[in-house]
Scaffold this motif. Structure first.
Motif, mmCIF file in Angstrom:
data_model
loop_
_atom_site.group_PDB
_atom_site.id
_atom_site.type_symbol
_atom_site.label_atom_id
_atom_site.label_comp_id
_atom_site.label_asym_id
_atom_site.label_seq_id
_atom_site.Cartn_x
_atom_site.Cartn_y
_atom_site.Cartn_z
ATOM 1 N N SER A 83 -53.331 -40.863 129.556
ATOM 2 C CA SER A 83 -54.173 -41.290 128.436
ATOM 3 C C SER A 83 -53.378 -41.940 127.307
ATOM 4 N N GLN A 84 -52.064 -41.784 127.303
ATOM 5 C CA GLN A 84 -51.223 -42.379 126.264
ATOM 6 C C GLN A 84 -50.723 -43.769 126.645
ATOM 7 N N THR A 85 -51.225 -44.320 127.725
ATOM 8 C CA THR A 85 -50.885 -45.695 128.095
ATOM 9 C C THR A 85 -51.458 -46.651 127.062
ATOM 10 N N ASP A 86 -50.597 -47.475 126.455
ATOM 11 C CA ASP A 86 -51.028 -48.392 125.394
ATOM 12 C C ASP A 86 -49.871 -49.302 125.029
ATOM 13 N N VAL A 87 -50.096 -50.168 124.031
ATOM 14 C CA VAL A 87 -49.037 -51.030 123.528
ATOM 15 C C VAL A 87 -48.426 -50.358 122.300
ATOM 16 N N TYR A 88 -47.096 -50.389 122.228
ATOM 17 C CA TYR A 88 -46.356 -49.720 121.150
ATOM 18 C C TYR A 88 -45.503 -50.754 120.413
ATOM 19 N N PHE A 89 -45.474 -50.624 119.074
ATOM 20 C CA PHE A 89 -44.753 -51.566 118.222
ATOM 21 C C PHE A 89 -43.672 -50.843 117.425
ATOM 22 N N CYS A 90 -42.542 -51.525 117.250
ATOM 23 C CA CYS A 90 -41.462 -51.023 116.403
ATOM 24 C C CYS A 90 -41.561 -51.681 115.032
ATOM 25 N N LYS A 91 -41.351 -50.878 114.008
ATOM 26 C CA LYS A 91 -41.381 -51.389 112.640
ATOM 27 C C LYS A 91 -40.125 -50.939 111.917
ATOM 28 N N ILE A 92 -39.384 -51.899 111.363
ATOM 29 C CA ILE A 92 -38.152 -51.614 110.615
ATOM 30 C C ILE A 92 -38.390 -52.007 109.157
ATOM 31 N N GLU A 93 -38.055 -51.102 108.223
ATOM 32 C CA GLU A 93 -38.292 -51.330 106.795
ATOM 33 C C GLU A 93 -37.010 -51.077 106.010
ATOM 34 N N HIS A 112 -46.795 -48.022 130.341
ATOM 35 C CA HIS A 112 -47.759 -47.630 131.378
ATOM 36 C C HIS A 112 -47.320 -46.292 131.968
ATOM 37 N N VAL A 113 -48.107 -45.271 131.686
ATOM 38 C CA VAL A 113 -47.804 -43.921 132.174
ATOM 39 C C VAL A 113 -48.620 -43.692 133.436
ATOM 40 N N LYS A 114 -47.947 -43.527 134.557
ATOM 41 C CA LYS A 114 -48.625 -43.288 135.825
ATOM 42 C C LYS A 114 -49.064 -41.835 135.930
ATOM 43 N N GLU A 115 -50.199 -41.645 136.602
ATOM 44 C CA GLU A 115 -50.687 -40.289 136.822
ATOM 45 C C GLU A 115 -49.815 -39.599 137.862
ATOM 46 N N VAL A 123 -32.710 -49.113 117.360
ATOM 47 C CA VAL A 123 -33.321 -47.792 117.213
ATOM 48 C C VAL A 123 -33.906 -47.413 118.566
ATOM 49 N N ILE A 124 -33.581 -46.199 119.033
ATOM 50 C CA ILE A 124 -34.017 -45.730 120.342
ATOM 51 C C ILE A 124 -35.045 -44.620 120.135
ATOM 52 N N PHE A 125 -36.253 -44.849 120.663
ATOM 53 C CA PHE A 125 -37.313 -43.839 120.611
ATOM 54 C C PHE A 125 -37.459 -43.217 121.997
ATOM 55 N N SER A 126 -37.321 -41.899 122.055
ATOM 56 C CA SER A 126 -37.456 -41.160 123.310
ATOM 57 C C SER A 126 -38.754 -40.366 123.284
ATOM 58 N N LEU A 127 -39.575 -40.541 124.322
ATOM 59 C CA LEU A 127 -40.839 -39.824 124.448
ATOM 60 C C LEU A 127 -40.832 -39.039 125.754
ATOM 61 N N TRP A 128 -41.386 -37.824 125.736
ATOM 62 C CA TRP A 128 -41.433 -36.995 126.936
ATOM 63 C C TRP A 128 -42.777 -36.266 127.001
ATOM 64 N N LEU A 154 -42.694 -54.644 128.962
ATOM 65 C CA LEU A 154 -43.356 -53.637 129.781
ATOM 66 C C LEU A 154 -42.394 -52.510 130.087
ATOM 67 N N LEU A 155 -42.944 -51.303 130.071
ATOM 68 C CA LEU A 155 -42.166 -50.114 130.395
ATOM 69 C C LEU A 155 -43.054 -49.199 131.234
ATOM 70 N N THR A 156 -42.664 -48.978 132.488
ATOM 71 C CA THR A 156 -43.437 -48.143 133.408
ATOM 72 C C THR A 156 -42.839 -46.743 133.442
ATOM 73 N N VAL A 157 -43.689 -45.754 133.278
ATOM 74 C CA VAL A 157 -43.257 -44.359 133.224
ATOM 75 C C VAL A 157 -43.818 -43.639 134.439
ATOM 76 N N ALA A 158 -42.930 -43.071 135.253
ATOM 77 C CA ALA A 158 -43.350 -42.347 136.450
ATOM 78 C C ALA A 158 -43.079 -40.852 136.353
ATOM 79 N N ASN A 159 -42.178 -40.450 135.459
ATOM 80 C CA ASN A 159 -41.803 -39.033 135.347
ATOM 81 C C ASN A 159 -42.136 -38.458 133.967
#
Length: 252
Positions: free
Chosen positions: A136-146, A165-168, A126-131, A60-65
């Motif tokens: 509406s983008q609250t969802d489950v995210y998967f990492c794939k390494i090939e 979980h992106v808080k309003e 691998v570090i993925f940064s989202l801003w 779980l990753l909670t996003v407030a900002n």
């Protein structure tokens, strides 16, 4: 006797020679078969161990900002030289958010137009940064390494993923900045000056127009005034006095 003896002895010799060949060669063949079986047993195990990729993510990753940082840890013991890591959204991983590919000499990254995402490779993670994320983008995210090169192509099994979980963000009304006191005093002074100026101009114009009106008027007061000695004779103030001398001049 000689022929019969030869016949009896002949087969005996051949039988003894076959037994000797079987005893001499038999252990060599069994040893070879055992060695082949051992090699065949160990080759698949080594292949699977070297080419298997394991990925671990936090649940779980909670996003407030509106900013999230997702770390994908992985282990790989193979000999791959070119890799590709991607982040997928949804339980079916239908949306590829962004990806990063790298080899021994260069690294490249790309992002989906609907997301603000960037990937960074750092040793075994691998570090993925989202801003600028929205609720509406609250969802489950998967990492794939090939492993892209050299063959064989290998990728990790699907992990449990990370729920982001992106808080309003509540709408914050910015307080209006207070006007400095000196600005208010200056504005009030200017308004007062203009008010006094307009009032003075109006009074001056009114006085000039009044004087012009008196000079241009042709009206004269024609009402006769009573002499001082006739004020108490009972005549109304508005009635003109009579001149009796005119009547006396006509007497015989």
């Amino acid at each position: 006797m000689g022929k019969e003896g030869w016949r009896l002895q002949g087969p005996g010799r051949r039988g003894s020679s076959c037994r000797g060949w079987g005893q001499g060669v038999g252990p060599t063949i069994s040893t070879m078969l055992r060695g082949i079986l051992v090699v065949l047993c160990f080759i698949p195990t080594a292949d699977v161990t070297e080419n298997k990729i394991l990925v671990s993510q936090r649940p779980l990753l909670t996003v407030a900002n509106k900013t999230a940082t997702l770390v994908c840890n992985y282990t790989y013991n193979g000999t791959g030289k070119e890799f590709r890591a991607s982040l997928h959204k949804g339980t079916d991983s239908a949306v590829e958010v962004c990806f990063i590919s790298w080899n021994t000499s260069k690294t490249s990254s790309n992002s989906n137009k609907e997301f603000n995402c960037q990937g960074i490779h750092d040793k075994d993670k691998v570090i993925f940064s989202l801003w600028n994320m929205s609720a509406s983008q609250t969802d489950v995210y998967f990492c794939k390494i090939e492993v892209m090169y050299p063959p064989p192509y290998v990728y990790n099994e699907k992990s449990n993923g990370t729920v982001i979980h992106v808080k309003e963000t509540p709408i914050q009304i910015q307080p209006q900045s207070e006007i400095p006191l000196w600005i208010m005093v200056a504005v009030t002074g200017v308004l007062a000056f203009y008010s006094m100026l307009i009032t003075a101009v109006f009074i001056n114009y009114w006085q000039k127009s009044k004087k012009n009106m008196y000079h241009q008027s042709d009206y004269m007061n024609m009402t006769p005034r009573h002499p001082p000695y006739q004020k108490n004779k009972g005549y109304p103030s508005y009635a003109p006095t009579r001149d009796y001398t005119a009547y006396r001049s006509w007497q015989p």
